[in-house]
Design a protein around this motif. Structure first.
Motif, mmCIF file in Angstrom:
data_model
loop_
_atom_site.group_PDB
_atom_site.id
_atom_site.type_symbol
_atom_site.label_atom_id
_atom_site.label_comp_id
_atom_site.label_asym_id
_atom_site.label_seq_id
_atom_site.Cartn_x
_atom_site.Cartn_y
_atom_site.Cartn_z
ATOM 1 N N UNK A 5 47.699 54.549 43.882
ATOM 2 C CA UNK A 5 46.884 53.336 43.970
ATOM 3 C C UNK A 5 47.708 52.105 43.605
ATOM 4 N N UNK A 6 48.598 52.239 42.627
ATOM 5 C CA UNK A 6 49.437 51.107 42.247
ATOM 6 C C UNK A 6 50.361 50.712 43.391
ATOM 7 N N UNK A 7 50.994 51.683 44.041
ATOM 8 C CA UNK A 7 51.884 51.381 45.165
ATOM 9 C C UNK A 7 51.105 50.726 46.300
ATOM 10 N N UNK A 8 49.908 51.234 46.574
ATOM 11 C CA UNK A 8 49.088 50.642 47.634
ATOM 12 C C UNK A 8 48.679 49.214 47.269
ATOM 13 N N UNK A 9 48.371 48.989 45.992
ATOM 14 C CA UNK A 9 47.999 47.636 45.556
ATOM 15 C C UNK A 9 49.172 46.672 45.699
ATOM 16 N N UNK A 10 50.381 47.132 45.387
ATOM 17 C CA UNK A 10 51.564 46.283 45.560
ATOM 18 C C UNK A 10 51.696 45.845 47.015
ATOM 19 N N UNK A 11 51.375 46.753 47.938
ATOM 20 C CA UNK A 11 51.497 46.440 49.358
ATOM 21 C C UNK A 11 50.346 45.594 49.876
ATOM 22 N N UNK A 12 49.132 45.851 49.354
ATOM 23 C CA UNK A 12 47.944 45.224 49.925
ATOM 24 C C UNK A 12 47.477 43.986 49.167
ATOM 25 N N UNK A 13 47.623 43.989 47.858
ATOM 26 C CA UNK A 13 47.033 42.918 47.045
ATOM 27 C C UNK A 13 48.028 42.476 45.975
ATOM 28 N N UNK A 14 49.045 41.748 46.398
ATOM 29 C CA UNK A 14 50.107 41.369 45.466
ATOM 30 C C UNK A 14 49.610 40.479 44.347
ATOM 31 N N UNK A 15 48.598 39.643 44.640
ATOM 32 C CA UNK A 15 48.109 38.743 43.603
ATOM 33 C C UNK A 15 47.486 39.519 42.442
#
Length: 229
Positions: A5-15
């Motif tokens: 989930x953290x890796x996906x968040x880095x890609x999808x929701x950087x803010x």
């Protein structure tokens, strides 16, 4: 937040990622996760780079590429931290490391996404110099994306704590320049990553020359200006 989930968040929701780093939320766990995944992605791409030569070169490049990024991170993280202090920021060293790792994670994801293209040219071209320069170009693209992510993160995390947008921009540019020079020198020290088919396997080559001269020579040979023996 679990690892994937953290890796996906880095890609999808950087803010959202930048906000967590700014708050200092769960930084040790986030740092471990980014180290693990970026190392795995870089190792996979390193294996692709070494596949021009032998199984030993594949394993060697898969080991050395994550080591290259980790060594550059270790060397440059204190510099970014002290530059931030000089320009008025109160970010901790762990926050700086986390921010750098988000950029490295993005870079590793871009490299992995371009690996099929690199493999295609490996299978359809017999030119070693072309393949080496292709990898340099891929690293430039991935590095540009990672640097852009880092620049956005610096702006988001520093906020008003850095005195003036111009000072902050100058800080980012200066540090990126240092990071690029350190990274290129580390890459030259750890070479070869793309083993020349005509040479025997070497884990490390003797020091001599430099990265930029080698790229110039490769371009000259590829364009037919001269032949390297």
């Amino acid at each position: 937040m679990n690892n994937l989930a953290l890796i996906e968040t880095i890609l999808r929701d950087r803010q959202a990622v930048f906000a967590e780093i700014r708050r200092g939320a769960n930084l040790p766990a986030a740092i471990r996760t980014m180290l693990l995944f970026s190392a795995a992605f870089l190792a996979l791409y390193g294996g692709v780079m070494g596949s021009t030569h032998s199984v030993l070169q594949v394993l060697s490049s898969a080991l050395k590429l994550p080591l290259l990024f980790l060594a550059t991170l270790v060397v440059c993280a204190p510099t970014l931290y002290f530059f931030n202090l000089i320009f008025g920021s109160n970010q901790s060293l762990s926050q700086n490391i986390a921010l750098m790792l988000t950029a490295i994670t993005i870079t590793s994801v871009v490299l992995l996404s371009l690996a099929p293209i690199v493999l295609f040219f490996l299978l359809t071209s017999s030119s070693y110099q072309f393949f080496k320069l292709l990898n340099v170009g891929v690293f430039m693209v991935a590095g540009f994306v990672g640097v852009s992510y880092l620049s956005q993160g610096m702006r988001a995390i520093s906020g008003s704590r850095v005195e003036g947008a111009r000072a902050r921009a100058n800080l980012v540019r200066l540090w990126i320049l240092i990071y690029a020079f350190v990274g290129s020198q580390a890459a030259w020290t750890l070479r070869p990553f793309v083993g020349a088919p005509s040479m025997t396997f070497e884990f490390l080559r003797p020091l001599g020359g430099n990265f930029y001269a080698n790229i110039f020579v490769s371009l000259g040979e590829l364009l037919g200006f001269f032949t390297v023996r």
